[in-house]
Scaffold this motif. Structure first.
Motif, PDB file in Angstrom:
ATOM      1  N   GLY A 109       0.792  -1.226   0.000  1.00 25.10           N
ATOM      2  CA  GLY A 109       0.000   0.000   0.000  1.00 25.10           C
ATOM      3  C   GLY A 109       0.816   1.264   0.000  1.00 25.10           C
ATOM      4  O   GLY A 109       0.256   2.368   0.042  1.00 25.10           O
ATOM      5  N   PHE A 110       2.156   1.138  -0.068  1.00 28.51           N
ATOM      6  CA  PHE A 110       3.045   2.297  -0.136  1.00 28.51           C
ATOM      7  C   PHE A 110       4.005   2.101  -1.315  1.00 28.51           C
ATOM      8  O   PHE A 110       4.649   1.050  -1.422  1.00 28.51           O
ATOM      9  N   ALA A 111       4.092   3.087  -2.189  1.00 27.58           N
ATOM     10  CA  ALA A 111       5.002   2.975  -3.328  1.00 27.58           C
ATOM     11  C   ALA A 111       6.444   3.001  -2.854  1.00 27.58           C
ATOM     12  O   ALA A 111       6.799   3.721  -1.911  1.00 27.58           O
ATOM     13  N   ASP A 112       7.277   2.222  -3.494  1.00 34.50           N
ATOM     14  CA  ASP A 112       8.698   2.135  -3.185  1.00 34.50           C
ATOM     15  C   ASP A 112       9.482   2.807  -4.311  1.00 34.50           C
ATOM     16  O   ASP A 112       8.910   3.252  -5.308  1.00 34.50           O
ATOM     17  N   ILE A 113      10.792   2.868  -4.166  1.00 31.86           N
ATOM     18  CA  ILE A 113      11.605   3.591  -5.147  1.00 31.86           C
ATOM     19  C   ILE A 113      12.881   2.820  -5.449  1.00 31.86           C
ATOM     20  O   ILE A 113      13.399   2.081  -4.596  1.00 31.86           O
ATOM     21  N   VAL A 114      13.353   2.943  -6.680  1.00 25.84           N
ATOM     22  CA  VAL A 114      14.655   2.420  -7.082  1.00 25.84           C
ATOM     23  C   VAL A 114      15.428   3.578  -7.697  1.00 25.84           C
ATOM     24  O   VAL A 114      14.874   4.351  -8.492  1.00 25.84           O
ATOM     25  N   ILE A 115      16.696   3.727  -7.308  1.00 27.11           N
ATOM     26  CA  ILE A 115      17.512   4.881  -7.681  1.00 27.11           C
ATOM     27  C   ILE A 115      18.843   4.389  -8.220  1.00 27.11           C
ATOM     28  O   ILE A 115      19.499   3.536  -7.609  1.00 27.11           O
ATOM     29  N   GLY A 116      19.271   4.928  -9.348  1.00 30.16           N
ATOM     30  CA  GLY A 116      20.543   4.539  -9.925  1.00 30.16           C
ATOM     31  C   GLY A 116      21.674   5.467  -9.522  1.00 30.16           C
ATOM     32  O   GLY A 116      21.502   6.684  -9.427  1.00 30.16           O
ATOM     33  N   ALA A 117      22.846   4.876  -9.268  1.00 34.30           N
ATOM     34  CA  ALA A 117      24.073   5.621  -8.987  1.00 34.30           C
ATOM     35  C   ALA A 117      25.185   5.012  -9.836  1.00 34.30           C
ATOM     36  O   ALA A 117      26.044   4.290  -9.340  1.00 34.30           O
ATOM     37  N   PRO A 118      25.196   5.282 -11.150  1.00 29.60           N
ATOM     38  CA  PRO A 118      26.099   4.573 -12.069  1.00 29.60           C
ATOM     39  C   PRO A 118      27.567   4.913 -11.889  1.00 29.60           C
ATOM     40  O   PRO A 118      28.420   4.189 -12.395  1.00 29.60           O
ATOM     41  N   GLY A 119      27.892   5.988 -11.186  1.00 32.82           N
ATOM     42  CA  GLY A 119      29.287   6.353 -10.992  1.00 32.82           C
ATOM     43  C   GLY A 119      29.912   5.757  -9.744  1.00 32.82           C
ATOM     44  O   GLY A 119      31.096   5.994  -9.458  1.00 32.82           O
TER      45      GLY A 119
ATOM     46  N   MET B 115      19.887   1.530  -5.703  1.00 34.47           N
ATOM     47  CA  MET B 115      19.386   1.443  -4.338  1.00 34.47           C
ATOM     48  C   MET B 115      17.873   1.337  -4.338  1.00 34.47           C
ATOM     49  O   MET B 115      17.184   2.009  -5.106  1.00 34.47           O
ATOM     50  N   PHE B 116      17.385   0.489  -3.462  1.00 30.80           N
ATOM     51  CA  PHE B 116      15.959   0.369  -3.204  1.00 30.80           C
ATOM     52  C   PHE B 116      15.643   0.981  -1.847  1.00 30.80           C
ATOM     53  O   PHE B 116      16.446   0.896  -0.912  1.00 30.80           O
ATOM     54  N   ALA B 117      14.469   1.577  -1.727  1.00 28.77           N
ATOM     55  CA  ALA B 117      13.950   2.014  -0.438  1.00 28.77           C
ATOM     56  C   ALA B 117      12.453   1.770  -0.437  1.00 28.77           C
ATOM     57  O   ALA B 117      11.774   1.976  -1.452  1.00 28.77           O
ATOM     58  N   LEU B 118      11.928   1.319   0.690  1.00 26.70           N
ATOM     59  CA  LEU B 118      10.510   1.025   0.808  1.00 26.70           C
ATOM     60  C   LEU B 118       9.767   2.246   1.337  1.00 26.70           C
ATOM     61  O   LEU B 118      10.215   2.905   2.277  1.00 26.70           O
ATOM     62  N   GLY B 119       8.625   2.537   0.716  1.00 28.11           N
ATOM     63  CA  GLY B 119       7.812   3.654   1.158  1.00 28.11           C
ATOM     64  C   GLY B 119       7.062   3.330   2.441  1.00 28.11           C
ATOM     65  O   GLY B 119       6.936   2.171   2.847  1.00 28.11           O
ATOM     66  N   GLY B 120       6.543   4.369   3.093  1.00 28.85           N
ATOM     67  CA  GLY B 120       5.794   4.201   4.334  1.00 28.85           C
ATOM     68  C   GLY B 120       5.196   5.524   4.762  1.00 28.85           C
ATOM     69  O   GLY B 120       5.460   6.569   4.153  1.00 28.85           O
ATOM     70  N   PRO B 121       4.388   5.533   5.807  1.00 23.78           N
ATOM     71  CA  PRO B 121       3.708   6.767   6.220  1.00 23.78           C
ATOM     72  C   PRO B 121       4.654   7.857   6.696  1.00 23.78           C
ATOM     73  O   PRO B 121       4.283   9.037   6.700  1.00 23.78           O
ATOM     74  N   TYR B 122       5.876   7.493   7.087  1.00 17.43           N
ATOM     75  CA  TYR B 122       6.804   8.483   7.638  1.00 17.43           C
ATOM     76  C   TYR B 122       8.080   8.627   6.807  1.00 17.43           C
ATOM     77  O   TYR B 122       9.081   9.156   7.294  1.00 17.43           O
ATOM     78  N   GLY B 123       8.063   8.161   5.578  1.00 16.11           N
ATOM     79  CA  GLY B 123       9.241   8.292   4.738  1.00 16.11           C
ATOM     80  C   GLY B 123       9.819   6.944   4.365  1.00 16.11           C
ATOM     81  O   GLY B 123       9.269   5.892   4.682  1.00 16.11           O
ATOM     82  N   PHE B 124      10.956   6.971   3.702  1.00 15.26           N
ATOM     83  CA  PHE B 124      11.580   5.744   3.218  1.00 15.26           C
ATOM     84  C   PHE B 124      12.277   4.985   4.339  1.00 15.26           C
ATOM     85  O   PHE B 124      12.863   5.568   5.255  1.00 15.26           O
TER      86      PHE B 124
END
Length: 337
Positions: free
Chosen positions: A116-126, A139-148
């Protein structure tokens, strides 16, 4: 990886099942939301938030270490007072900032674990590694009511200098199992990787850690291989190009082999329709940026490729492709310049 249920038969089968069971409820996997959050709805309030990657930003004195800014959506629109900034400097992110990490080069979102919370994937190619600079990381981070929360870094193994893992990322349910996958491109390897939080076989609970489920090499275009793929460009995106309520992966890459620099660009689609993942026949094109989405509001999405140089078009060019019956499964290119 679980095999894709052929979407061409899903709608009819679903109608038959509903006719048989009437009002009987169909259970969802334990721990999964009945309806996953929309992409970029990180706090689960029903409104999409804005995530902006700034790969050239300086962090703690390190040039181009990169950062991510998130602005939360409200009933009145984006609330800049709720802006949060994430980088590799806080202890919550599993890395340290260094020059040219380019954290935030690519960003995409989905409710990977269906909580029920969208998550995020972020690239750091360098991101550097044991073999040298630009091995890359995502990097992955899971969403939630108070932030990642639950930040986790992944990379290609074994890594090599100039793999540039994470230069492009995308999210979409490629195998039609109800869980979105994360797709991470590594230009220096000529391949991409697919990661998932879906329950492993024999369980019904989404994983707390992403797991690598496939590594897929880019296809050849005739006699031109992919050994030099991505020396300049490699982009991925997802969308319902076939108009069958599922999602395909679209990849745009530039192969530096060959004598004609205008003939080194390729676009291809990855399908996962009831068997092993397979590529459509690559289509030669020129481009630097890629987007997939419905431009006219109908079901099939269009593939849009931007070209900002070369080809003799002052000011660049945009090419729009639609679903077709050709080997490339794309047709009707319309060019705007």
């Amino acid at each position: 990886m679980s095999r894709r249920v052929s979407r061409r038969h899903t709608a009819a089968a679903g109608a038959c099942v509903m006719a048989l069971i009437g009002a009987t409820l169909i259970a969802t996997p334990a721990g999964a939301a009945a309806v996953p959050a929309a992409p970029f709805d990180f706090n689960g309030d029903g409104r999409r938030d804005l995530a902006i990657g700034s790969p050239n930003a300086s962090v703690a004195g390190h040039a181009s270490a990169g950062l991510l800014s998130v602005v939360f959506g409200t009933a009145a629109g984006l609330d800049t007072n709720q802006r949060r900034v994430y980088s590799e400097f806080p202890e919550s992110v599993p890395s340290e900032p260094f020059r040219n990490d380019r954290f935030g080069s690519s960003v995409d979102s989905a409710d990977f674990n269906r909580d029920g919370f969208a998550d995020i994937v972020i690239g750091a190619p360098g991101e550097g590694g044991s073999t040298g600079p630009d091995e890359g990381m995502a990097m992955f981070a899971l969403g939630g009511p108070y932030g990642f929360t639950n930040w986790q870094g992944v990379s290609v193994a074994p890594g090599n200098e100039n793999d540039r893992y994470g230069e492009s990322v995308a999210a979409g349910d490629l195998d039609n199992d109800g869980y979105a996958e994360a797709i991470i491109a590594a230009p220096g390897t000529g391949s991409l990787e697919v990661w998932s939080f879906a329950p492993v076989e024999g369980t019904s609970v989404a994983s707390k850690q992403p797991r690598r489920v496939e590594r897929i090499a880019l296809p050849k275009n005739g006699d031109v291989g992919t050994q030099a793929v991505g020396a300049e460009f490699f982009r991925v995106d997802t969308g319902d190009v076939f108009g069958d309520a599922g999602q395909e992966l679209v990849a745009l890459w530039r192969d530096e082999q060959g004598e004609d620099p205008l003939g080194q660009g390729n676009v291809g689609m990855l399908t996962w329709d009831g068997g092993e993942p397979s590529w459509t026949e690559p289509l030669q094109t020129i481009g630097h940026t890629l987007a997939v989405g419905s431009l006219d509001g109908d079901a099939p999405a269009e593939v849009v490729i931007g070209q900002y140089s070369d080809g003799g078009f002052a000011g660049g060019q945009v090419t729009v492709w639609q679903q077709g019956d050709t080997p490339s499964r794309l047709t009707g290119a319309k060019k705007y310049n």
